[in-house]
Design an enzyme around this catalytic site. Structure first.
Site, mmCIF file in Angstrom:
data_model
loop_
_atom_site.group_PDB
_atom_site.id
_atom_site.type_symbol
_atom_site.label_atom_id
_atom_site.label_comp_id
_atom_site.label_asym_id
_atom_site.label_seq_id
_atom_site.Cartn_x
_atom_site.Cartn_y
_atom_site.Cartn_z
ATOM 1 N N ASP A 18 81.426 -48.235 67.568
ATOM 2 C CA ASP A 18 81.296 -46.789 67.220
ATOM 3 C C ASP A 18 80.002 -46.777 66.473
ATOM 4 O OD1 ASP A 18 81.751 -44.237 66.943
ATOM 5 O OD2 ASP A 18 82.779 -44.507 64.935
ATOM 6 N N TRP A 23 73.380 -43.962 65.192
ATOM 7 C CA TRP A 23 71.999 -45.105 65.114
ATOM 8 C C TRP A 23 70.787 -44.528 65.634
ATOM 9 C CZ3 TRP A 23 68.806 -47.306 68.601
ATOM 10 C CH2 TRP A 23 68.032 -48.562 68.042
ATOM 11 N N ASN A 66 86.084 -39.408 76.206
ATOM 12 C CA ASN A 66 84.775 -39.293 76.325
ATOM 13 C C ASN A 66 84.360 -38.406 77.406
ATOM 14 O OD1 ASN A 66 84.271 -42.643 75.019
ATOM 15 N ND2 ASN A 66 84.319 -40.738 73.987
#
Length: 262
Positions: A18, A23, A66
């Site tokens: 995850d 990031w 997703n």
């Protein structure tokens, strides 16, 4: 209590990878760059697991939920998966890694399913680390599909409802033949399972790391394993050698109500 330094490694480590998007956002980069860096973390983690002697490594690559992400992001993820298999399959095969895919394979894209099947078939006889890629995977869906196969057998008269056991249900799951995870790791600081291995993780140890997945490396894997080694796994039992609870009705400390997790 045994010395944590001499405890065995977990046989099966499962990871919820995850934080790719966050990031990238922290660096002012597009989300796709986070996913690309995340693939590099997958490569390093697979190598580290093999070097350590971990028998099973399950990676939550793409959940059944997703698909609701923006189409360009989904297409990029599919492209990265294809590149990973085409680029890394030969190397994984040389490393004696066995690939196994878990998740719903029905109605998968025609440009993806053949590659997944090729990865499984090419590495079928390898005897090193088994890397389970959870793709188009959702644990509730997995359990429902398993129960449906049992319902078919019951309806056909091949199985009585009373004969259904937890072990029988487990044998119909995508992970049949794979031991339950000893250790489940999630990166990014989130502390939930997100529909991942709900049945299989009943007695797993959980380690939640604050770092985002693209930064995950061997050192973080070892940190999680060291945490796992320091824990006493009781599987619902009391700690060996623990003093029995007092039978004195006047004791000031009341008994606990439940044994689970104690």
């Amino acid at each position: 209590m045994s010395d944590p330094s001499v405890r065995t490694l977990p046989a099966h480590v499962a990871i919820i990878m995850d934080g790719n998007g966050r990031w990238a956002a922290r660096r002012g980069l597009p989300r796709t760059m986070g996913h690309r860096k995340g693939v590099e973390a997958v490569r390093e983690t697979v190598r580290a697991a093999g070097a350590l002697g971990i028998r099973y490594l399950t990676l939550y690559a793409f959940s059944s939920e997703n698909w609701s992400r923006p189409e360009p992001e989904v297409n990029d993820l599919m492209g990265l998966l294809k590149v990973f298999i085409r680029r890394d399959l030969a190397e994984l095969h040389r490393q004696n890694v066995r690939i196994r895919i878990i998740g719903d394979r029905s109605n998968l894209r025609s440009d993806v399913l053949p590659l997944l099947l090729e990865a499984e078939e090419t590495t079928r006889n390898n005897t090193g680390t088994t890397v389970c890629i959870a793709f188009n995977y959702g644990s509730r869906d997995e359990i429902a599909r398993a129960v449906q196969t049992l319902a078919v057998d019951v309806a056909a008269g091949r199985l009585s409802p009373e004969a259904i056991t937890p072990a029988m249900i487990a044998s119909r799951l995508d992970t049949a033949g794979i031991p339950d995870p000893d250790l489940v790791i999630r990166t990014s600081g989130e502390e939930r399972l997100s529909n991942f291995l709900l049945w299989q993780s009943a007695y797993s140890e959980f380690v939640f790391l604050p770092e985002y997945w693209p930064d995950f490396d061997r050192a973080m894997l070892m940190r999680a394993i060291d945490t796992y080694r320091r824990r006493e796994r009781r599987f619902g039992n009391v700690t060996p050698g623990a003093e029995p609870a007092s039978s004195d009705a006047s004791a000031s400390t009341p008994p606990t109500s439940f044994a689970v997790g104690s």
